[in-house]
Design a protein around this motif. Structure first.
Motif, short mmCIF file in Angstrom:
data_model
loop_
_atom_site.label_atom_id
_atom_site.label_comp_id
_atom_site.label_asym_id
_atom_site.label_seq_id
_atom_site.Cartn_x
_atom_site.Cartn_y
_atom_site.Cartn_z
N LYS A 17 0.83 -1.21 0.00
CA LYS A 17 0.00 0.00 0.00
C LYS A 17 0.87 1.26 0.00
O LYS A 17 0.52 2.26 -0.65
CB LYS A 17 -0.94 -0.02 1.20
CG LYS A 17 -2.01 -1.10 1.11
CD LYS A 17 -2.77 -1.26 2.41
CE LYS A 17 -3.76 -2.41 2.33
NZ LYS A 17 -4.42 -2.69 3.62
N TYR A 18 1.99 1.21 0.71
CA TYR A 18 2.91 2.35 0.68
C TYR A 18 3.50 2.55 -0.71
O TYR A 18 3.63 3.68 -1.20
CB TYR A 18 4.02 2.17 1.70
CG TYR A 18 3.77 2.88 3.01
CD1 TYR A 18 4.03 4.23 3.15
CD2 TYR A 18 3.24 2.20 4.10
CE1 TYR A 18 3.79 4.89 4.34
CE2 TYR A 18 2.99 2.84 5.30
CZ TYR A 18 3.27 4.18 5.42
OH TYR A 18 3.01 4.83 6.61
N LEU A 19 3.84 1.45 -1.37
CA LEU A 19 4.36 1.54 -2.73
C LEU A 19 3.30 2.09 -3.68
O LEU A 19 3.60 2.90 -4.57
CB LEU A 19 4.84 0.17 -3.21
CG LEU A 19 6.15 -0.33 -2.61
CD1 LEU A 19 6.43 -1.76 -3.08
CD2 LEU A 19 7.31 0.59 -2.99
N LEU A 20 2.06 1.64 -3.51
CA LEU A 20 0.96 2.15 -4.33
C LEU A 20 0.79 3.65 -4.13
O LEU A 20 0.66 4.41 -5.10
CB LEU A 20 -0.34 1.42 -3.97
CG LEU A 20 -1.61 1.87 -4.69
CD1 LEU A 20 -1.51 1.60 -6.19
CD2 LEU A 20 -2.84 1.16 -4.11
N ALA A 21 0.80 4.08 -2.87
CA ALA A 21 0.63 5.51 -2.57
C ALA A 21 1.82 6.33 -3.08
O ALA A 21 1.64 7.43 -3.61
CB ALA A 21 0.47 5.70 -1.07
N ALA A 22 3.03 5.79 -2.93
CA ALA A 22 4.22 6.51 -3.40
C ALA A 22 4.17 6.68 -4.93
O ALA A 22 4.47 7.76 -5.45
CB ALA A 22 5.48 5.76 -2.99
N GLY A 23 3.81 5.62 -5.64
CA GLY A 23 3.68 5.72 -7.09
C GLY A 23 2.59 6.68 -7.50
O GLY A 23 2.74 7.45 -8.47
#
Length: 224
Positions: free
Chosen positions: A98-104
């Motif tokens: 989820k952090y990777l999704l938000a960062a992207g």
């Protein structure tokens, strides 16, 4: 006597749900502590000037919003087991993804904004500027879809993005409803900021979850 007991149970049940809503909202706000610090020390008026820093502070919003949607979904179906327990479970579940999704997501918003500025000021090309304005708007409007899907299904981020964009185009009523929900929350905050801050996150999460139930059921029927 039995009617009084029944009324008391209803009152206690209502109070428990209200505390659940307030608790989930407080946890949502605490999970977004970096952006709260940005508003406190930099200021809302400086968002555009300090956009990279602001978007970096917004990255925790992704897993927090997913957790909020999860808790409001449990509240909607009467399966809640405590705001802290539900929120923590949803937040920690696949939190790295989820952090990777938000960062992207935040990175794409930054890229689109930079391109808008570039083709509007540095090298004025109107068609390209309009294109990136549309992409920028889509990246904002698709936000509820991204984190609602992340809160409910185990999917790769690529599939979450793809499905979210399909829903954005094929479910205009849900898209419009999400925009209206955000507008209502902002209006309430403008009118009664002190009161709205206790409920605004949870109310937004509940509205998004409630309005998208048919969409989610449709996805499940098609074996998402």
């Amino acid at each position: 006597m039995f009617s009084e007991v029944f009324q008391m149970e209803k009152i206690l049940g209502f109070c428990e749900k209200m505390w659940y809503v307030i608790g989930a909202n407080i946890l949502f706000l605490l999970s977004n502590f970096p952006v709260l610090l940005f508003f406190l020390f930099v200021g809302v008026s400086q968002v555009r000037t300090c956009l990279p820093l602001f978007l970096l502070c917004m990255v925790p919003m992704g897993p927090a919003l997913s957790a909020l949607f999860y808790t409001m979904n449990r509240l909607l179906f009467g399966t809640e087991s405590g705001a802290w327990r539900d929120f923590r479970k949803a937040y920690m579940d696949d939190w790295g993804q989820k952090y990777l999704l938000a960062a992207g997501h935040m990175f794409l918003i930054l890229i689109f904004e930079i391109n808008i500025e570039f083709f509007a000021v540095q090298v004025p090309i109107f068609p390209l500027m309009i294109l990136f304005v549309i992409l920028f708007a889509a990246a904002l409007v698709v936000t509820p879809n991204l984190y609602l899907l992340a809160s409910r299904y185990r999917m790769k981020n690529r599939d979450i993005v793809k499905t979210s964009l399909i829903l954005l185009v094929t479910r205009p009523a849900s898209t419009l409803g999400s925009m209206v929900s955000l507008g209502v929350i902002l209006m309430l905050f403008e009118l009664k900021a002190g009161t709205a801050v206790l409920f605004m996150g949870s109310l937004y999460g509940f509205l998004i979850t409630f309005m998208n139930q048919k969409v989610l059921h449709s996805l499940e029927e098609n074996h998402i």
